[in-house]
Design a protein around this motif. Sequence first.
Motif, PDB file in Angstrom:
ATOM      1  N   GLU A  86       9.354  -7.118   1.871  1.00  0.00           N
ATOM      2  CA  GLU A  86       7.924  -7.229   1.522  1.00  0.00           C
ATOM      3  C   GLU A  86       7.475  -6.043   0.661  1.00  0.00           C
ATOM      4  O   GLU A  86       6.633  -6.178  -0.223  1.00  0.00           O
ATOM      5  N   ILE A  87       8.063  -4.860   0.936  1.00  0.00           N
ATOM      6  CA  ILE A  87       7.665  -3.636   0.229  1.00  0.00           C
ATOM      7  C   ILE A  87       8.261  -3.557  -1.178  1.00  0.00           C
ATOM      8  O   ILE A  87       7.618  -3.086  -2.116  1.00  0.00           O
ATOM      9  N   LEU A  88       9.498  -4.024  -1.319  1.00  0.00           N
ATOM     10  CA  LEU A  88      10.243  -3.778  -2.556  1.00  0.00           C
ATOM     11  C   LEU A  88       9.586  -4.275  -3.861  1.00  0.00           C
ATOM     12  O   LEU A  88       9.675  -3.583  -4.872  1.00  0.00           O
ATOM     13  N   PRO A  89       8.918  -5.426  -3.881  1.00  0.00           N
ATOM     14  CA  PRO A  89       8.264  -5.815  -5.144  1.00  0.00           C
ATOM     15  C   PRO A  89       7.261  -4.755  -5.618  1.00  0.00           C
ATOM     16  O   PRO A  89       7.164  -4.482  -6.819  1.00  0.00           O
ATOM     17  N   TYR A  90       6.550  -4.138  -4.678  1.00  0.00           N
ATOM     18  CA  TYR A  90       5.558  -3.103  -5.021  1.00  0.00           C
ATOM     19  C   TYR A  90       6.254  -1.810  -5.435  1.00  0.00           C
ATOM     20  O   TYR A  90       5.798  -1.095  -6.326  1.00  0.00           O
ATOM     21  N   TYR A  91       7.356  -1.536  -4.774  1.00  0.00           N
ATOM     22  CA  TYR A  91       8.172  -0.343  -5.041  1.00  0.00           C
ATOM     23  C   TYR A  91       8.678  -0.397  -6.488  1.00  0.00           C
ATOM     24  O   TYR A  91       8.546   0.552  -7.251  1.00  0.00           O
ATOM     25  N   LYS A  92       9.228  -1.568  -6.844  1.00  0.00           N
ATOM     26  CA  LYS A  92       9.785  -1.741  -8.190  1.00  0.00           C
ATOM     27  C   LYS A  92       8.678  -1.773  -9.247  1.00  0.00           C
ATOM     28  O   LYS A  92       8.819  -1.183 -10.313  1.00  0.00           O
ATOM     29  N   LYS A  93       7.600  -2.444  -8.921  1.00  0.00           N
ATOM     30  CA  LYS A  93       6.472  -2.564  -9.862  1.00  0.00           C
ATOM     31  C   LYS A  93       5.894  -1.179 -10.206  1.00  0.00           C
ATOM     32  O   LYS A  93       5.485  -0.924 -11.336  1.00  0.00           O
ATOM     33  N   ALA A  94       5.906  -0.280  -9.228  1.00  0.00           N
ATOM     34  CA  ALA A  94       5.378   1.075  -9.456  1.00  0.00           C
ATOM     35  C   ALA A  94       6.304   1.900 -10.347  1.00  0.00           C
ATOM     36  O   ALA A  94       5.910   2.917 -10.907  1.00  0.00           O
ATOM     37  N   GLY A  95       7.572   1.452 -10.446  1.00  0.00           N
ATOM     38  CA  GLY A  95       8.518   2.182 -11.297  1.00  0.00           C
ATOM     39  C   GLY A  95       9.612   2.908 -10.531  1.00  0.00           C
ATOM     40  O   GLY A  95      10.410   3.639 -11.116  1.00  0.00           O
ATOM     41  N   LEU A  96       9.646   2.713  -9.202  1.00  0.00           N
ATOM     42  CA  LEU A  96      10.686   3.365  -8.401  1.00  0.00           C
ATOM     43  C   LEU A  96      11.993   2.583  -8.505  1.00  0.00           C
ATOM     44  O   LEU A  96      11.981   1.351  -8.586  1.00  0.00           O
ATOM     45  N   LYS A 127       0.327  -3.588   6.698  1.00  0.00           N
ATOM     46  CA  LYS A 127       0.720  -4.470   5.582  1.00  0.00           C
ATOM     47  C   LYS A 127      -0.261  -4.351   4.411  1.00  0.00           C
ATOM     48  O   LYS A 127      -0.547  -5.321   3.708  1.00  0.00           O
ATOM     49  N   ASN A 128      -0.772  -3.136   4.233  1.00  0.00           N
ATOM     50  CA  ASN A 128      -1.696  -2.898   3.119  1.00  0.00           C
ATOM     51  C   ASN A 128      -0.869  -2.527   1.891  1.00  0.00           C
ATOM     52  O   ASN A 128      -0.804  -1.376   1.464  1.00  0.00           O
ATOM     53  N   TYR A 129      -0.207  -3.536   1.325  1.00  0.00           N
ATOM     54  CA  TYR A 129       0.753  -3.282   0.260  1.00  0.00           C
ATOM     55  C   TYR A 129       0.107  -2.926  -1.072  1.00  0.00           C
ATOM     56  O   TYR A 129       0.725  -2.258  -1.897  1.00  0.00           O
ATOM     57  N   GLU A 130      -1.128  -3.343  -1.257  1.00  0.00           N
ATOM     58  CA  GLU A 130      -1.814  -2.992  -2.513  1.00  0.00           C
ATOM     59  C   GLU A 130      -2.060  -1.482  -2.549  1.00  0.00           C
ATOM     60  O   GLU A 130      -1.823  -0.818  -3.557  1.00  0.00           O
ATOM     61  N   LEU A 131      -2.494  -0.944  -1.415  1.00  0.00           N
ATOM     62  CA  LEU A 131      -2.742   0.498  -1.318  1.00  0.00           C
ATOM     63  C   LEU A 131      -1.416   1.272  -1.370  1.00  0.00           C
ATOM     64  O   LEU A 131      -1.341   2.353  -1.955  1.00  0.00           O
ATOM     65  N   LEU A 132      -0.377   0.675  -0.779  1.00  0.00           N
ATOM     66  CA  LEU A 132       0.951   1.290  -0.806  1.00  0.00           C
ATOM     67  C   LEU A 132       1.448   1.372  -2.254  1.00  0.00           C
ATOM     68  O   LEU A 132       2.008   2.387  -2.679  1.00  0.00           O
ATOM     69  N   TYR A 133       1.186   0.309  -3.007  1.00  0.00           N
ATOM     70  CA  TYR A 133       1.556   0.293  -4.429  1.00  0.00           C
ATOM     71  C   TYR A 133       0.843   1.417  -5.184  1.00  0.00           C
ATOM     72  O   TYR A 133       1.445   2.132  -5.982  1.00  0.00           O
ATOM     73  N   GLN A 134      -0.453   1.584  -4.910  1.00  0.00           N
ATOM     74  CA  GLN A 134      -1.229   2.651  -5.574  1.00  0.00           C
ATOM     75  C   GLN A 134      -0.623   4.019  -5.249  1.00  0.00           C
ATOM     76  O   GLN A 134      -0.558   4.908  -6.098  1.00  0.00           O
ATOM     77  N   HIS A 135      -0.188   4.166  -4.002  1.00  0.00           N
ATOM     78  CA  HIS A 135       0.431   5.413  -3.528  1.00  0.00           C
ATOM     79  C   HIS A 135       1.764   5.644  -4.255  1.00  0.00           C
ATOM     80  O   HIS A 135       2.035   6.736  -4.752  1.00  0.00           O
ATOM     81  N   PHE A 136       2.591   4.610  -4.343  1.00  0.00           N
ATOM     82  CA  PHE A 136       3.864   4.708  -5.073  1.00  0.00           C
ATOM     83  C   PHE A 136       3.603   5.106  -6.527  1.00  0.00           C
ATOM     84  O   PHE A 136       4.282   5.946  -7.099  1.00  0.00           O
ATOM     85  N   LYS A 137       2.604   4.441  -7.111  1.00  0.00           N
ATOM     86  CA  LYS A 137       2.285   4.652  -8.531  1.00  0.00           C
ATOM     87  C   LYS A 137       1.812   6.087  -8.768  1.00  0.00           C
ATOM     88  O   LYS A 137       2.186   6.714  -9.769  1.00  0.00           O
ATOM     89  N   ALA A 138       1.027   6.610  -7.830  1.00  0.00           N
ATOM     90  CA  ALA A 138       0.523   7.989  -7.966  1.00  0.00           C
ATOM     91  C   ALA A 138       1.689   8.983  -7.977  1.00  0.00           C
ATOM     92  O   ALA A 138       1.676   9.974  -8.720  1.00  0.00           O
ATOM     93  N   ILE A 139       2.700   8.700  -7.161  1.00  0.00           N
ATOM     94  CA  ILE A 139       3.878   9.572  -7.115  1.00  0.00           C
ATOM     95  C   ILE A 139       4.654   9.485  -8.436  1.00  0.00           C
ATOM     96  O   ILE A 139       5.035  10.510  -9.007  1.00  0.00           O
ATOM     97  N   CYS A 140       4.851   8.269  -8.941  1.00  0.00           N
ATOM     98  CA  CYS A 140       5.550   8.096 -10.222  1.00  0.00           C
ATOM     99  C   CYS A 140       4.792   8.771 -11.360  1.00  0.00           C
ATOM    100  O   CYS A 140       5.397   9.422 -12.222  1.00  0.00           O
ATOM    101  N   ASP A 141       3.472   8.635 -11.346  1.00  0.00           N
ATOM    102  CA  ASP A 141       2.640   9.268 -12.385  1.00  0.00           C
ATOM    103  C   ASP A 141       2.777  10.785 -12.329  1.00  0.00           C
ATOM    104  O   ASP A 141       2.880  11.442 -13.373  1.00  0.00           O
ATOM    105  N   ALA A 142       2.802  11.331 -11.111  1.00  0.00           N
ATOM    106  CA  ALA A 142       2.931  12.786 -10.946  1.00  0.00           C
ATOM    107  C   ALA A 142       4.273  13.273 -11.495  1.00  0.00           C
ATOM    108  O   ALA A 142       4.352  14.313 -12.155  1.00  0.00           O
TER     109      ALA A 142
END
Length: 214
Positions: A29-39, A192-207
């Motif tokens: 469930e997590i991996l689509p968001y993980y990959k979408k963020a760029g991880l 299961k707040n995956y939208e917020l998790l995605y934002q968190h992943f994305k913030a790390i990638c951006d940093a």
Amino acid sequence: MGTNYKPELFEQMPVVGIIRNVSLETIEEILPYYKKAGLTTLEITMNSDNVCAIIKAVAANHPEINVGAGTVCTMDDLMQALEAGATFIVTPIMDVAVMKYCNENNIPIFPGAFTPLEIYKANKLGATAVKIFPATQMGPGYVKDILGPLDTIKLLPTGGVDVNNIQSFFQAGAIGVGMGGSLFDKKLIEAKNYELLYQHFKAICDAVNTARAK
């Protein structure tokens, strides 16, 4: 032997996401968001429940990311991990037999080391990069200090890296970082707040991208 590890994926986003005791269903469930963020790189620890089945499934279902095994301490752990399809190996300590086998078979290995002597030895034994563990107490300054005299060694600090200090680790000279709970936010996953998790992943990638652009 060798594995399907793709170094260019790690170079694209040098963050090793460490997942421990999370069910396959939740990981999927997590991996689509993980990959979408760029991880691009995922480490599943050997002290997780049903670890071999999880590594096998994730590696088969997601060939576009590097899926490896963490907490590999013995040759037995190593063989199980490779059989399951792990494309890289991470250890909390430095086991000479494990290091030797990985080198002889072209398997990327990130061994854990802490003191200058351990870090030097791990590098000499053929570490892909040396995982500085635990980096929690020492912070980015320690990475900088180590790289003063040992400036050819690739360092991957793990433990204590979060969205607030990740840039400092890269600025200190780390080639990448390992992140566990600070990346896979337990509360967001449980809710299961995956939208917020995605934002968190994305913030790390951006940093990371910001730090590397400097």
